[in-house]
Scaffold this active site. Structure first.
Site: not given
Length: 728
Positions: A420, A422, A425, A441, A540
């Site tokens: 993945g 973003g 990072g 991450k 969130d």
């Protein structure tokens, strides 16, 4: 709306589905996998085309096509993994036993002894090496028993006692008799039945309303003082079972290797396989011999290992490696020699004396340079560690593991598998030393000096969140320019992808699964809101930030917007969150409260029961909330029923869906009228109980709270105070 901060994105782990494992079945027509769990022979599911797919006693049922369970167990025992070598092992889950009390200290009807018949064919034993008994509560004694009759009613009695002087006695991570105790178990345990004893008073103990007891895999549970007041009646724990080839009853007459080899029924079928006597109960199991791997229970199941492709730590070679059948050769290349076996000794050039002297001088000079460089690199790493807040975090008891740069590169195979990416990072798949899969991450931006304290605080908050429904932060690496965080791996990805996207999102999602996801998510938020040291607001809540593990257990993630609320409210300069899920009152006034999370959770509930997208409107409630509220306000329930997902909108499900919708509307009400998350989790749990007991009543004449043992004997359920279950 404010722009998300750097650390908001950095602290969000990206997770993908775990790859399928390798399995060998006895025949190609036999089903080899269920719910992502490998089913190797002698285990099996049903029958293939004219082929028995499992050995008697090793049947696996694929419940609802997605959940593997041990066939014949009552209640059904869910399987997490099955292994044929190097250990004959099955990892399963067992329920937590509990007994609750009212404020006067009297035992209530809310109890469960965790009774499980997990050994109908006698092939399993509860591993004494890898499991333990844990008892939680104040002023209680919990124990389990098993085996045939001994001097007392059973052969084995194992348990421990825990005591509390007051609500502040128990401490996090301390399980030595105050609020929590644990004890090893003996070999030979065949089933699970927990009992609570002792004559201590439970009056005025609201801080510990229930006693809990369970057998669990060592290292899988860490005690938190807050667990004494948590609702764990629906919880289950991982357990490791040893298994062996035994007779159908698992008696002491089961053959050993010496008695079974080359006899009819001998199960080590593959060439290059060997027999191993069981050390936990009678019988034996099979392994592939050294240099081979696979499934020794099927013909040609053990295949050659190519040692040259494996880790040099496992198969050392200081020269050139050549694979052979069942082994490997290691030889020095041309012009080099070894003072012994190149597998153990290095290969050195064949030099003359003058050349060796010159080489020695060069090597000494090089070593001095390397040493100086090493000192400089070490100093630089310490400086980076301090700049990234490492010293601040080390002074706080978070339980985090601080990984070195070398360890991170090893666990990620030098950042080989990206899962993945973003804006701030990239996330890589990794494995710890114990082969636990993790998400790693790596930030693409350095820590800003002005944000170090905020970053440290966010990491500290996540590290202290230890709950089965909160994604676990396992560790970090701060000695590198771009910090690295290591998270628990959630194999099924986000709830957003499951209910709205891709092939998975197009599959049916039963109401029971949706209700479990809602309950787990609510319990995770309730845990955050009632955290023992401070109230923590997630900030969130949305399907993107609810991740699911391989067993569909929900995990709350992305605490980049989390806030520690010293009081009930906190004023912010700008509003953070995701469109459509933000509390309108928070959007208008900028006051942070725990009720903001309740509003967002209400929107998630509507998505679960309608499977509709939210379609946010700038500065207003999303269309899904507006439409459902309008349908809810009509006396006729037909508009609401039309909004429910047609996959679950059956006549049987409508009453439960109506109650969930009603609860969602309450969560979306004005702030002062909203329930808290503890109440939301309790009401969802009650809906599951009512639904479950309703089905039980339709299928059986027994009272829904009777255990399997009670139904067989016709006796009323025993309470913790019954003297008939006391320790000898």
């Amino acid at each position: 709306m404010g722009r998300p901060s750097l650390w908001t994105a950095f602290l969000l782990p990206a997770l993908l589905l775990a790859p399928a494992a390798y399995s060998l079945t006895i025949h190609p027509s036999c089903q080899g996998i269920c719910g992502g769990v490998d089913i190797p022979y002698p285990f099996g599911i049903g029958n293939g085309t004219g082929t028995d797919c499992f050995r008697p006693g090793f049947e696996i049922t694929c419940a609802m096509g997605t959940t593997p369970v041990l066939a014949g167990t009552s209640p059904a025992v869910r399987v997490l993994s099955l292994s044929v070598m190097p250990r004959a092992e099955a990892r399963v889950t067992l329920p937590v036993a509990y007994q609750c009390y009212d404020k006067n200290g009297s035992a209530t009807s809310d109890y469960n002894y965790g009774t499980v018949n997990l050994n109908p064919a006698g092939v399993y034993r509860i591993s004494n090496t890898y499991n333990e008994v844990v008892v939680l509560g104040c002023n209680t004694f919990g124990y389990t028993n098993s085996g045939p009759a001994g001097r007392s009613k059973y052969m084995f009695y194992t348990g421990c006692a825990c005591y509390c002087n007051d609500s502040k006695s128990a401490r996090d991570r301390e399980c030595a008799g105050i609020g929590c105790c644990h004890v090893d178990i003996p070999p030979g345990l065949t089933d699970n039945w927990m009992t609570f004893g002792g004559s201590w008073s439970h009056a005025d103990m609201e801080f510990s309303p229930c006693n809990y007891a369970f057998m669990v895999e060592k290292g899988a549970y860490t005690f938190q003082a807050g667990d004494l007041s948590m609702q764990m009646t629906q919880a289950s724990m991982p357990l490791r079972l040893d298994w062996a080839i035994r007779d159908t009853n698992g008696s002491s007459m089961s053959p050993s290797c010496a008695q079974a080899v080359n006899k009819p029924g001998y199960t080590c079928k593959s060439n290059n396989s060997e027999c191993v006597d069981s050390t936990n109960g009678p019988g034996y199991f099979c392994n592939c011999t050294k240099g081979y791997e696979g499934n020794p229970y099927v013909n040609s199941g053990c295949t050659n290992i190519n040692e040259c492709e494996r880790s040099r730590e496992e198969y050392p070679c200081n020269g050139v490696c050549h694979d052979t059948e069942g082994s490997y050769d290691c030889r020095c290349p041309f012009g080099y020699e070894s003072n012994g076996d190149p597998k153990e000794k290095p290969c050195n050039p064949k030099f003359s004396l003058a050349a060796k002297i010159a080489l020695g001088t060069t090597l000494v000079t090089s070593l001095v340079i390397v040493a100086l460089l090493s000192v400089a690199i070490t100093f630089q790493k310490r400086q980076i560690f301090r700049r990234n807040g490492g010293n601040m975090l080390k002074n706080v008891d978070t339980g985090l593991t601080f990984f070195t740069e070398k360890e991170v590169k090893k666990m990620t195979l030098n950042y080989e598998i990206s899962i993945g990416k973003g804006s701030f990072g990239e996330v890589y798949k990794g494995k710890l030393e114990d082969q636990t899969t993790v998400a790693v991450k790596k930030s693409s931006t350095e820590v800003d000096k002005s944000k170090v304290a905020k970053f440290v605080k966010e990491v500290e908050i996540q590290a202290r969140m230890i709950h089965k429904n909160v994604l676990r932060l396992k560790g970090c690496c701060l000695e590198v320019k771009f910090p690295v965080l290591v998270y628990e791996f959630a194999a099924k990805g986000s709830l957003q992808g499951i209910i709205h996207g891709g092939k998975i999102g197009q599959e049916r999602l039963p109401l029971e699964v949706r209700l479990d996801i809602a309950i787990g998510s609510a319990e995770g938020l309730a845990y955050m809101h009632m955290h023992t040291t401070s109230k923590v607001r997630h900030g969130d809540v949305k399907p993107d930030n609810i991740l699911l593990d391989a067993q569909s257990v929900p995990k709350l993630a992305d605490f980049g917007l989390s806030k520690v609320l010293a009081q009930d409210k906190e004023r912010v300069e700008y509003v953070e969150g995701s469109k459509g899920y933000i509390d309108p009152e928070y959007l208008e006034e900028g006051n942070l409260t725990l009720a903001n999370d309740v509003y967002s959770f209400g929107v998630v509930l509507l998505e679960l029961i309608t499977r509709k997208q939210i379609e946010p409107v700038e500065g207003k409630e999303c269309k899904l909330v507006t439409n459902f509220r309008r349908a809810y306000e009509q006396e006729n329930n037909s508009p609401r029923c039309k909004m429910f997902d047609e996959d679950i909108a059956s006549e049987e499900n409508i009453p439960v869906l109506e109650e969930i919708g009603k609860l969602a509307i309450e969560c979306l009400a004005a702030e002062e009228d909203r329930p808290d998350m503890i109440e939301v989790a309790r009401r969802l749990g009650m809906l599951k109980k009512v639904r479950k007991h309703g089905k039980t009543n339709r299928q059986s004449d027994h009272h829904p709270e009777e255990t399997a043992a009670d139904q067989e004997t016709g006796q009323a359920p025993l309470l913790a105070s019954d003297s008939q279950r006391s320790v000898p």
